[in-house]
Design a protein around this motif. Structure first.
Motif, PDB file in Angstrom:
ATOM      1  N   GLY A 153      16.372  17.329  10.359  1.00  0.00           N
ATOM      2  CA  GLY A 153      14.798  17.571  10.839  1.00  0.00           C
ATOM      3  C   GLY A 153      13.688  17.135   9.848  1.00  0.00           C
ATOM      4  O   GLY A 153      12.675  17.861   9.809  1.00  0.00           O
ATOM      5  N   THR A 154      14.033  16.493   8.788  1.00  0.00           N
ATOM      6  CA  THR A 154      13.150  16.276   7.818  1.00  0.00           C
ATOM      7  C   THR A 154      12.118  14.873   7.932  1.00  0.00           C
ATOM      8  O   THR A 154      12.852  13.942   8.241  1.00  0.00           O
ATOM      9  N   MET A 155      10.862  15.082   7.611  1.00  0.00           N
ATOM     10  CA  MET A 155      10.111  13.917   7.695  1.00  0.00           C
ATOM     11  C   MET A 155       9.928  13.428   6.311  1.00  0.00           C
ATOM     12  O   MET A 155       9.508  14.233   5.365  1.00  0.00           O
ATOM     13  N   VAL A 156      10.121  11.907   6.167  1.00  0.00           N
ATOM     14  CA  VAL A 156      10.213  11.530   4.770  1.00  0.00           C
ATOM     15  C   VAL A 156       8.929  10.497   4.795  1.00  0.00           C
ATOM     16  O   VAL A 156       9.260   9.592   5.769  1.00  0.00           O
ATOM     17  N   THR A 157       8.055  10.403   3.928  1.00  0.00           N
ATOM     18  CA  THR A 157       6.952   9.451   4.253  1.00  0.00           C
ATOM     19  C   THR A 157       6.983   8.706   2.819  1.00  0.00           C
ATOM     20  O   THR A 157       6.587   9.178   1.868  1.00  0.00           O
ATOM     21  N   VAL A 158       6.871   7.354   3.061  1.00  0.00           N
ATOM     22  CA  VAL A 158       6.700   6.407   1.868  1.00  0.00           C
ATOM     23  C   VAL A 158       5.277   6.120   1.774  1.00  0.00           C
ATOM     24  O   VAL A 158       4.638   5.554   2.775  1.00  0.00           O
ATOM     25  N   LYS A 159       4.774   6.243   0.680  1.00  0.00           N
ATOM     26  CA  LYS A 159       3.227   6.267   0.375  1.00  0.00           C
ATOM     27  C   LYS A 159       2.845   5.165  -0.558  1.00  0.00           C
ATOM     28  O   LYS A 159       3.124   5.343  -1.761  1.00  0.00           O
ATOM     29  N   ALA A 160       2.714   3.908   0.127  1.00  0.00           N
ATOM     30  CA  ALA A 160       2.530   2.829  -0.776  1.00  0.00           C
ATOM     31  C   ALA A 160       0.931   2.437  -1.049  1.00  0.00           C
ATOM     32  O   ALA A 160       0.172   2.490  -0.309  1.00  0.00           O
ATOM     33  N   PHE A 161       0.885   2.474  -2.570  1.00  0.00           N
ATOM     34  CA  PHE A 161      -0.813   2.292  -2.921  1.00  0.00           C
ATOM     35  C   PHE A 161      -1.062   0.649  -3.028  1.00  0.00           C
ATOM     36  O   PHE A 161      -0.302   0.068  -3.906  1.00  0.00           O
ATOM     37  N   ILE A 162      -2.067   0.142  -2.285  1.00  0.00           N
ATOM     38  CA  ILE A 162      -2.554  -1.258  -2.520  1.00  0.00           C
ATOM     39  C   ILE A 162      -3.644  -1.303  -3.400  1.00  0.00           C
ATOM     40  O   ILE A 162      -4.854  -0.718  -2.856  1.00  0.00           O
ATOM     41  N   ARG A 163      -3.627  -1.555  -4.610  1.00  0.00           N
ATOM     42  CA  ARG A 163      -4.741  -1.255  -5.718  1.00  0.00           C
ATOM     43  C   ARG A 163      -5.939  -2.362  -5.364  1.00  0.00           C
ATOM     44  O   ARG A 163      -7.185  -2.088  -5.762  1.00  0.00           O
ATOM     45  N   ASP A 164      -5.527  -3.524  -5.013  1.00  0.00           N
ATOM     46  CA  ASP A 164      -6.581  -4.534  -4.811  1.00  0.00           C
ATOM     47  C   ASP A 164      -7.365  -4.527  -3.549  1.00  0.00           C
ATOM     48  O   ASP A 164      -6.824  -5.075  -2.567  1.00  0.00           O
ATOM     49  N   ARG A 165      -8.470  -3.926  -3.819  1.00  0.00           N
ATOM     50  CA  ARG A 165      -9.335  -3.732  -2.577  1.00  0.00           C
ATOM     51  C   ARG A 165      -9.880  -4.971  -1.779  1.00  0.00           C
ATOM     52  O   ARG A 165     -10.292  -5.164  -0.808  1.00  0.00           O
ATOM     53  N   GLU A 166     -10.167  -6.129  -2.876  1.00  0.00           N
ATOM     54  CA  GLU A 166     -10.639  -7.417  -2.392  1.00  0.00           C
ATOM     55  C   GLU A 166      -9.728  -8.230  -1.419  1.00  0.00           C
ATOM     56  O   GLU A 166     -10.032  -8.629  -0.309  1.00  0.00           O
ATOM     57  N   SER A 167      -8.639  -8.328  -1.724  1.00  0.00           N
ATOM     58  CA  SER A 167      -7.568  -8.985  -0.828  1.00  0.00           C
ATOM     59  C   SER A 167      -6.385  -8.130  -0.761  1.00  0.00           C
ATOM     60  O   SER A 167      -5.267  -8.499  -1.257  1.00  0.00           O
ATOM     61  N   PRO A 168      -6.329  -7.000   0.047  1.00  0.00           N
ATOM     62  CA  PRO A 168      -5.097  -6.017   0.045  1.00  0.00           C
ATOM     63  C   PRO A 168      -3.918  -6.863   0.681  1.00  0.00           C
ATOM     64  O   PRO A 168      -3.822  -7.429   1.797  1.00  0.00           O
ATOM     65  N   GLN A 169      -2.788  -6.715  -0.005  1.00  0.00           N
ATOM     66  CA  GLN A 169      -1.467  -7.267   0.491  1.00  0.00           C
ATOM     67  C   GLN A 169      -0.440  -6.598   0.274  1.00  0.00           C
ATOM     68  O   GLN A 169      -0.358  -5.677  -0.679  1.00  0.00           O
ATOM     69  N   ILE A 170       0.578  -6.397   1.062  1.00  0.00           N
ATOM     70  CA  ILE A 170       1.750  -5.620   0.959  1.00  0.00           C
ATOM     71  C   ILE A 170       3.054  -6.456   1.796  1.00  0.00           C
ATOM     72  O   ILE A 170       2.640  -7.094   2.559  1.00  0.00           O
ATOM     73  N   ASP A 171       3.961  -6.291   1.343  1.00  0.00           N
ATOM     74  CA  ASP A 171       5.152  -6.667   2.048  1.00  0.00           C
ATOM     75  C   ASP A 171       5.586  -6.212   3.157  1.00  0.00           C
ATOM     76  O   ASP A 171       5.468  -4.755   3.476  1.00  0.00           O
ATOM     77  N   SER A 172       5.958  -6.660   4.252  1.00  0.00           N
ATOM     78  CA  SER A 172       6.050  -6.423   5.788  1.00  0.00           C
ATOM     79  C   SER A 172       7.458  -5.751   5.678  1.00  0.00           C
ATOM     80  O   SER A 172       8.137  -6.449   5.155  1.00  0.00           O
ATOM     81  N   ILE A 173       7.833  -4.737   6.530  1.00  0.00           N
ATOM     82  CA  ILE A 173       9.086  -4.158   6.458  1.00  0.00           C
ATOM     83  C   ILE A 173       9.778  -4.538   8.066  1.00  0.00           C
ATOM     84  O   ILE A 173      10.663  -4.007   8.373  1.00  0.00           O
ATOM     85  N   THR A 174       8.675  -5.414   8.635  1.00  0.00           N
ATOM     86  CA  THR A 174       9.362  -5.904  10.207  1.00  0.00           C
ATOM     87  C   THR A 174      10.671  -6.552  10.153  1.00  0.00           C
ATOM     88  O   THR A 174      11.553  -6.462  10.909  1.00  0.00           O
ATOM     89  N   PRO A 175      10.806  -7.377   9.064  1.00  0.00           N
ATOM     90  CA  PRO A 175      12.054  -8.132   9.005  1.00  0.00           C
ATOM     91  C   PRO A 175      13.378  -7.088   9.024  1.00  0.00           C
ATOM     92  O   PRO A 175      14.382  -7.630   9.294  1.00  0.00           O
TER      93      PRO A 175
END
Lengths: 146, 405
Positions: free
Chosen positions: A76-98
């Motif tokens: 019954g534990t909620m685990v939240t991964v909190k990723a910071f994207i520092r680049d505000r101009e062109s924010p990018q992050i890896d997709s986890i859909t694959p």
């Protein structure tokens, strides 16, 4: 899950995380930099067998945050991964859909509403916004007035 | 010819004057088999997450109860649990029981609604009529408790707005007895019917692996052998004190989902009875002065699955971010796994089987390149009913009769 047991579970990816925070009983937050999000989520989903719940995109003060919420149903534990994207101009992050097909819609939604790009997303089309919505206007960013 | 086909598809759905909500499913078929499905959503996006940032913490429950009319007890409950987590508040015991009772009554009426609709889709309108008739007294009870048949607005941060008066107990128990008797009759009729076995078994199968990949929840997951239920896994309200079990079925087909929902209805009836019996004395709310900075997650098991709310506060009187995930948001994409390869006569039913906010199932266009026809929702409904009628004829079974006693 008790603290020491949880620390043991997380040890293989502990070096990717900035911290491990417990903010309430059964609520864990794992802050990390954007480049580690794929590896951390892969570990939680495949190695620990956690259930993917949803992702939240946030326009925070000085960065964007992408939160991937997982649930450990056995404890019954909620685990939240909190990723910071520092680049505000062109924010990018890896997709986890694959990794997790269930994340497709929520990443498209964050892309629509906050303008965050998801690298390697198989189908990063609009989900929420209309086809004639102006380019470059992201409704959930703080600069948009309500 | 292909150009003409494409234009015609655009004309069908997502809006239709006869129907209530907008969602668009475009099926590509080869003969009778579905080869691809494309789901489009957000024709009626209401911006609730952003609106929530403009409201004060104690106004938000009224907003989120409007996310869905059927799950209008689960959404505010998940939200207030997130807010209470940030504030470190535990509501009084009695409030936890009142929340449980309202949520379980909601589940009973929602499951009966689904059974009726499933009957309607396969041409068993008797099932539709009876299930909806049995559902009606549940709505009356909810109206008597909260003042509304839907959008109850009964939970607030720190407890409940309205109590269940002790004088109401005998009436609720009496109604529960009636509902249990009728649901038993309905369940027996459905589970013993050879036509329904032939019509629902092996249809719209969602395997356990696909279910995990698409992160499905609720009866959709439990019908595929994924035995999760946040009421048991991360107990909230008074579920920890009650004696009940999680229903799950391994098959993953429409029949399994129907069985899960019908049997869950009995569990809910059991739970409401126990909660009424053990209802502690005392107040139903504590005062919460302010929500400190922080973040919290709340979840509740709605009839269709887990509703999830994430709330962040900066110490002001409004949330700075409020994320809402309704169960259909993860259940609907699983059609990619359960519809492809299926018969088009089974598609309406497969779509309906995850209970995706009823009318979401109604906007269907089928592109059949080989036969050069475009089929709409009415046509699919006809196909579905014809298949049932054919099975009934082949098996020599008369139409189901239900007695009203």
């Amino acid at each position: 899950m008790p603290q020491n047991e949880w620390d043991k579970q997380l040890s293989p990816i502990r070096h990717r995380l900035a911290d491990v925070e417990c903010k309430a009983p059964n609520r864990w937050y794992l802050p990390c930099e954007a480049e580690h999000v794929y590896e951390v989520c892969r570990f939680l989903f495949y190695d620990l067998g956690l259930r993917f719940v949803i992702s939240t995109g946030i326009d925070a003060e000085d960065c964007f945050e992408v939160l991937h919420h997982f649930s450990d149903d056995a404890s019954g534990t909620m685990v939240t991964v909190k990723a910071f994207i520092r680049d505000r101009e062109s924010p990018q992050i890896d997709s986890i859909t694959p990794l997790i097909p269930g994340a497709e819609w929520t990443e498209r939604e964050i892309h629509d509403l906050l303008g965050i790009g998801f690298r390697n997303h198989p189908n990063l089309q609009r989900l929420i916004l209309a086809d004639d919505w102006p380019e470059g206007v992201y409704p959930l960013r703080k600069e948009v007035q309500t | 010819m292909k150009e003409a086909l494409r234009k015609s598809v655009l004309a069908v759905g997502p809006f239709h004057p006869l129907q209530e909500e907008m969602e668009f499913f475009q099926l590509t078929v080869d003969g009778e088999k579905v080869t691809d499905i494309d789901v489009r959503i957000s024709y009626n996006h209401r911006g609730i997450e952003r609106l929530s940032e403009t409201l004060q913490f104690d106004q938000v429950p009224y907003l989120v109860s409007r996310v869905c009319g059927i799950c209008s007890a689960s959404h505010p409950l998940a939200y207030v649990q997130a807010a209470e987590e940030i504030a470190g508040v535990r509501p009084p015991e009695r409030a936890l029981y009142v929340r449980t009772i309202i949520n379980e009554l909601e589940r009973i009426h929602s499951h009966l609604l689904w059974v009726g609709l499933a009957g309607h889709f396969i041409g068993y309108d008797t099932v539709f009529m009876w299930a909806w008739k049995y559902r009606e007294p549940v709505l009356d009870l909810l109206e008597e408790i909260t003042g509304n048949r839907n959008n109850y607005g009964n939970v607030k941060v720190g407890g409940c707005r309205e109590d269940i008066p002790d004088e109401m107990r005998p009436k609720i128990l009496r109604e529960l007895d009636q509902i249990e008797k009728k649901t038993e009759m309905l369940t027996k009729a459905v589970l013993d019917d050879p036509v329904l076995h032939a019509r629902l078994k092996g249809v719209g199968v969602l395997t356990k692996a696909d279910g995990i990949g698409y992160a499905v929840t609720g009866p959709t997951a439990r019908g595929s052998g994924i035995a999760i239920d946040v009421r048991r896994d991360d107990p909230y309200a008074a579920y920890d004190d009650l004696d009940w079990k999680v229903i799950s079925q391994p098959e993953g087909d429409v029949f399994a989902k129907a069985v899960v929902r019908l049997l869950e209805t009995f569990e809910s009836i059991k739970m409401v009875r126990q909660a009424l019996e053990r209802l502690p004395k005392g107040p139903v709310a504590v005062e919460v002065k302010e929500i400190p900075p922080g973040e919290g997650c709340g979840h509740a098991e709605a009839p269709r699955g887990e509703t999830f709310h994430y709330v962040r506060s900066d110490g002001g009187n409004r949330p700075v971010r409020h994320k809402i995930r309704a169960p259909s948001y993860v259940n609907v994409p699983s059609f990619k796994a359960s519809c492809i390869g299926a018969d088009i006569a089974d598609v309406t039913l497969t779509l309906a089987a995850v209970d995706p906010c009823y009318s979401c199932t109604e906007r269907i266009a089928v592109v059949d390149g080989r036969h050069n026809v475009i089929r709409d929702y009415a046509e699919l409904l006809r196909l579905s009913r014809e298949k049932t009628a054919r099975l009934r004829r082949d098996l020599g079974v008369p139409e189901m009769k239900l007695e009203d006693r």
